[in-house]
Motif scaffolding. Structure first.
Motif, mmCIF file in Angstrom:
data_model
loop_
_atom_site.group_PDB
_atom_site.id
_atom_site.type_symbol
_atom_site.label_atom_id
_atom_site.label_comp_id
_atom_site.label_asym_id
_atom_site.label_seq_id
_atom_site.Cartn_x
_atom_site.Cartn_y
_atom_site.Cartn_z
ATOM 1 N N ALA A 98 0.826 -1.205 0.000
ATOM 2 C CA ALA A 98 0.000 0.000 0.000
ATOM 3 C C ALA A 98 0.861 1.255 0.000
ATOM 4 N N VAL A 99 1.978 1.210 0.703
ATOM 5 C CA VAL A 99 2.885 2.358 0.734
ATOM 6 C C VAL A 99 3.501 2.565 -0.636
ATOM 7 N N THR A 100 3.871 1.472 -1.303
ATOM 8 C CA THR A 100 4.475 1.577 -2.632
ATOM 9 C C THR A 100 3.498 2.176 -3.633
ATOM 10 N N VAL A 101 2.243 1.726 -3.591
ATOM 11 C CA VAL A 101 1.241 2.249 -4.518
ATOM 12 C C VAL A 101 0.995 3.728 -4.253
ATOM 13 N N SER A 102 0.947 4.123 -2.987
ATOM 14 C CA SER A 102 0.719 5.535 -2.688
ATOM 15 C C SER A 102 1.928 6.380 -3.102
ATOM 16 N N LEU A 103 3.145 5.833 -2.964
ATOM 17 C CA LEU A 103 4.318 6.571 -3.422
ATOM 18 C C LEU A 103 4.332 6.698 -4.939
ATOM 19 N N VAL A 104 3.895 5.662 -5.646
ATOM 20 C CA VAL A 104 3.797 5.742 -7.102
ATOM 21 C C VAL A 104 2.810 6.833 -7.491
ATOM 22 N N ALA A 105 1.676 6.869 -6.818
ATOM 23 C CA ALA A 105 0.684 7.903 -7.115
ATOM 24 C C ALA A 105 1.233 9.292 -6.809
ATOM 25 N N LEU A 106 1.914 9.435 -5.682
ATOM 26 C CA LEU A 106 2.477 10.734 -5.307
ATOM 27 C C LEU A 106 3.541 11.183 -6.298
ATOM 28 N N PHE A 107 4.513 10.304 -6.598
ATOM 29 C CA PHE A 107 5.562 10.664 -7.542
ATOM 30 C C PHE A 107 4.980 10.912 -8.938
ATOM 31 N N GLY A 108 3.989 10.132 -9.338
ATOM 32 C CA GLY A 108 3.366 10.342 -10.641
ATOM 33 C C GLY A 108 2.676 11.685 -10.737
ATOM 34 N N LEU A 109 1.981 12.064 -9.678
ATOM 35 C CA LEU A 109 1.295 13.353 -9.663
ATOM 36 C C LEU A 109 2.282 14.511 -9.695
ATOM 37 N N VAL A 110 3.336 14.420 -8.882
ATOM 38 C CA VAL A 110 4.349 15.476 -8.868
ATOM 39 C C VAL A 110 5.049 15.561 -10.222
ATOM 40 N N LEU A 111 5.376 14.406 -10.799
ATOM 41 C CA LEU A 111 6.035 14.396 -12.104
ATOM 42 C C LEU A 111 5.132 14.990 -13.181
ATOM 43 N N PHE A 112 3.842 14.688 -13.126
ATOM 44 C CA PHE A 112 2.897 15.251 -14.090
ATOM 45 C C PHE A 112 2.911 16.781 -14.029
ATOM 46 N N PHE A 113 2.855 17.335 -12.828
ATOM 47 C CA PHE A 113 2.831 18.789 -12.701
ATOM 48 C C PHE A 113 4.171 19.427 -13.060
ATOM 49 N N LEU A 114 5.277 18.738 -12.767
ATOM 50 C CA LEU A 114 6.584 19.266 -13.165
ATOM 51 C C LEU A 114 6.725 19.300 -14.683
ATOM 52 N N LEU A 115 6.274 18.249 -15.338
ATOM 53 C CA LEU A 115 6.351 18.225 -16.796
ATOM 54 C C LEU A 115 5.384 19.233 -17.414
ATOM 55 N N ARG A 116 4.219 19.385 -16.812
ATOM 56 C CA ARG A 116 3.229 20.336 -17.333
ATOM 57 C C ARG A 116 3.726 21.779 -17.218
ATOM 58 N N SER A 117 4.439 22.075 -16.136
ATOM 59 C CA SER A 117 4.938 23.439 -15.956
ATOM 60 C C SER A 117 6.299 23.646 -16.625
#
Length: 62
Positions: free
Chosen positions: A2-21
């Motif tokens: 569960a921790v791994t999945v939440s970290l994937v979601a967190l890193f994915g979200l942050v990466l999405f916004f970094l790439l978008r900006s």
């Protein structure tokens, strides 16, 4: 798991916004590496590897 999945979601979200900006920095590289590292340890790694192999095989047969 569960921790791994939440970290994937967190890193994915942050990466999405970094790439978008279009914020390409050391932080973005660290985020992308962390996202890939944690994504590889989930159950999604197998289908991603199969998809990549299928795409490479399809490109080679063109």
């Amino acid at each position: 798991m569960a921790v791994t999945v939440s970290l994937v979601a967190l890193f994915g979200l942050v990466l999405f916004f970094l790439l978008r900006s279009k914020s390409l920095s050391y932080g973005a590289a660290f985020t992308a590496a962390g996202f890939g590292f944690f994504l590889a340890s989930t159950g999604v790694a197998g289908p991603i590897n199969q998809l990549a192999a299928a795409v490479i095989d399809a490109i080679q047969h063109l």
